[in-house]
Design a protein around this motif. Structure first.
Motif, PDB file in Angstrom:
ATOM      1  N   CYS A 232       0.843  -1.193   0.000  1.00  0.00           N
ATOM      2  CA  CYS A 232       0.000   0.000   0.000  1.00  0.00           C
ATOM      3  C   CYS A 232       0.878   1.242   0.000  1.00  0.00           C
ATOM      4  CB  CYS A 232      -0.934   0.018   1.210  1.00  0.00           C
ATOM      5  SG  CYS A 232      -0.049   0.183   2.796  1.00  0.00           S
ATOM      6  N   ASN A 235      -3.902   4.906   2.838  1.00  0.00           N
ATOM      7  CA  ASN A 235      -4.867   4.079   3.574  1.00  0.00           C
ATOM      8  C   ASN A 235      -5.905   3.436   2.669  1.00  0.00           C
ATOM      9  OD1 ASN A 235      -3.724   4.442   6.080  1.00  0.00           O
ATOM     10  ND2 ASN A 235      -5.019   6.203   6.627  1.00  0.00           N
ATOM     11  N   ASP A 237      -5.643   2.068  -0.008  1.00  0.00           N
ATOM     12  CA  ASP A 237      -5.184   0.832  -0.642  1.00  0.00           C
ATOM     13  C   ASP A 237      -5.464  -0.379   0.242  1.00  0.00           C
ATOM     14  OD1 ASP A 237      -4.225   2.295  -2.777  1.00  0.00           O
ATOM     15  OD2 ASP A 237      -2.189   2.454  -1.957  1.00  0.00           O
ATOM     16  N   CYS A 238      -5.873  -0.163   1.509  1.00  0.00           N
ATOM     17  CA  CYS A 238      -6.078  -1.242   2.487  1.00  0.00           C
ATOM     18  C   CYS A 238      -7.562  -1.435   2.773  1.00  0.00           C
ATOM     19  CB  CYS A 238      -5.349  -0.919   3.802  1.00  0.00           C
ATOM     20  SG  CYS A 238      -3.569  -0.664   3.597  1.00  0.00           S
ATOM     21  N   CYS A 244      -2.416   2.011   6.319  1.00  0.00           N
ATOM     22  CA  CYS A 244      -1.143   1.821   5.609  1.00  0.00           C
ATOM     23  C   CYS A 244      -0.015   2.345   6.490  1.00  0.00           C
ATOM     24  CB  CYS A 244      -1.173   2.557   4.262  1.00  0.00           C
ATOM     25  SG  CYS A 244       0.268   2.190   3.216  1.00  0.00           S
ATOM     26  N   ARG A 247       4.174   1.181   4.437  1.00  0.00           N
ATOM     27  CA  ARG A 247       3.815   0.608   3.146  1.00  0.00           C
ATOM     28  C   ARG A 247       3.249  -0.806   3.259  1.00  0.00           C
ATOM     29  NH1 ARG A 247       8.189   1.982  -1.433  1.00  0.00           N
ATOM     30  NH2 ARG A 247       9.447   0.424  -0.330  1.00  0.00           N
ATOM     31  N   LYS A 248       2.673  -1.140   4.493  1.00  0.00           N
ATOM     32  CA  LYS A 248       1.990  -2.419   4.688  1.00  0.00           C
ATOM     33  C   LYS A 248       0.660  -2.156   5.364  1.00  0.00           C
ATOM     34  CE  LYS A 248       4.329  -6.110   5.761  1.00  0.00           C
ATOM     35  NZ  LYS A 248       4.434  -6.756   4.423  1.00  0.00           N
ATOM     36  N   CYS A 249      -0.353  -2.972   5.019  1.00  0.00           N
ATOM     37  CA  CYS A 249      -1.676  -2.840   5.629  1.00  0.00           C
ATOM     38  C   CYS A 249      -1.631  -3.535   6.995  1.00  0.00           C
ATOM     39  CB  CYS A 249      -2.740  -3.480   4.726  1.00  0.00           C
ATOM     40  SG  CYS A 249      -3.009  -2.589   3.163  1.00  0.00           S
TER      41      CYS A 249
END
Length: 344
Positions: A232, A235, A237-238, A244, A247-249
């Motif tokens: 991601c 946010n 993108d999650c 986010c 860069r991780k959910c």
């Protein structure tokens, strides 16, 4: 070139290449339209040009080969002999008259062509009278190549002009002698399949395997080269219950709320709330509610906020109203966001 004509922005070319490009009273000589007469006719002869070809005729009161020389006609003595049908000659220039049974017959002199009763002419007087692969030499169209080029060279005739060039694989002076070219060894050039790097961003260093370049994404990246990407970037993108982070959910709740408080995520935003029968600051500590009488609690409809991300809660008559922050747009009860965050 200075002797070429035309539009220099499109094409420049010589004045002529063949006779047909010149007026009928001129001929194409050395790529220029010129009078072909000078130097063609002999003494006491005149030259006229018909359809680009020069024709020589003896001047009045002169006879003979107009291309060589004409001699004055002498006044014949009155004779009682039978009239000679060839005197005066009924033939044209460069034709021979012969008498047969009191009649005249005309024939062109050797190596001349045409109508003997009008005019005979040589095969050529200038190069333009010959095919493009021949040249005019001694009034004949001949191949100009024999004896011109050197050893290991070949001759080609282009527009009447002989050109010498070395045979394939030879070099040197084609007019004297050509020699074999020395063998040259071409250097081996290594072609690196990984240069330039085809792997793209967020990928490991490329690896050369045989004649191929192998690419792989960095750990924790998704997709395949050259389109490796993080899980991601923002946010949205999650899933709505994740945020986010790096860069991780991830769940944004751990370590956020205080003692005796629960955390829940709404539209990517963590919300801390005291557990039942507890009160206080849910971000630091909630304490059990005592049984002592207290004043009636005034409920704040904006606490906790019913609004979405990037929205402001306003209280009016104990009711909550949500509006997006200035410069943002969207549903204030779910999420407000800027018009764009990335180019895509």
């Amino acid at each position: 070139r200075l002797d070429y004509v035309g539009n220099p922005y499109i094409e420049c070319k010589p004045e002529c290449v063949t006779n047909s490009e010149c007026p009928r009273n001129l001929a194409c000589v050395n790529e220029k339209c010129r009078d072909p007469c000078p130097g063609v006719c002999g003494a006491h002869a005149s030259c006229t040009v018909q359809n680009h070809a020069p024709t020589c005729t003896c001047d009045p009161n002169y006879t003979g080969n107009a291309f060589v020389a004409c001699q004055r006609v002498t006044t014949p003595r009155i004779s009682t002999q039978r009239a000679d049908p060839c005197n005066p000659s009924p033939c044209g220039s460069n034709a021979r008259c012969t008498e047969r049974n009191g009649a005249a017959s005309c024939q062109c002199i050797p190596d001349y062509f045409g109508d003997p009763y009008v005019a005979c002419r040589p095969e050529c007087t200038i190069n333009a009278d010959c095919p493009s692969n021949k040249a005019c030499q001694r009034l004949k169209c001949v191949d100009p190549c024999p004896g011109l080029c050197g050893i290991n060279a070949q001759c080609r005739v282009i527009n009447h002009i002989p050109t010498c060039s070395c045979n394939e694989g030879y070099e040197g002076d084609p007019f004297n002698s050509c020699r074999l070219k020395p063998l040259t060894v071409e250097p081996v050039i290594y072609d690196d399949p990984c240069d330039p790097n085809p792997c793209g961003p967020n990928s490991l260093a490329p690896r050369t395997v045989g004649d191929e370049c192998k690419c792989s994404c960095l750990p924790d990246m998704r997709g395949s080269p050259p389109n490796c990407r993080p899980e991601c970037v923002i946010n949205s993108d999650c899933p709505s219950d994740k945020a986010c982070i790096s860069r991780k959910c991830q769940d944004p709740c751990p370590g956020l709320c205080g003692i005796n408080a629960n955390c829940r995520v709404r539209n990517h935003v963590p919300i801390c709330v005291c557990i039942r029968n507890y009160e206080g600051d849910p971000f630091s500590r909630c304490d059990r509610i005592t049984t002592t009488s207290r004043r009636p609690e005034i409920i704040d409809p904006c606490q906790p906020s019913p609004c979405g991300v990037n929205a402001r809660c306003n209280e009016r008559n104990r009711a909550a109203s949500c509006t997006c922050l200035p410069g943002l747009q969207g549903n204030p009860y779910i999420e407000c966001k800027p018009e764009c965050t990335i180019n895509q």
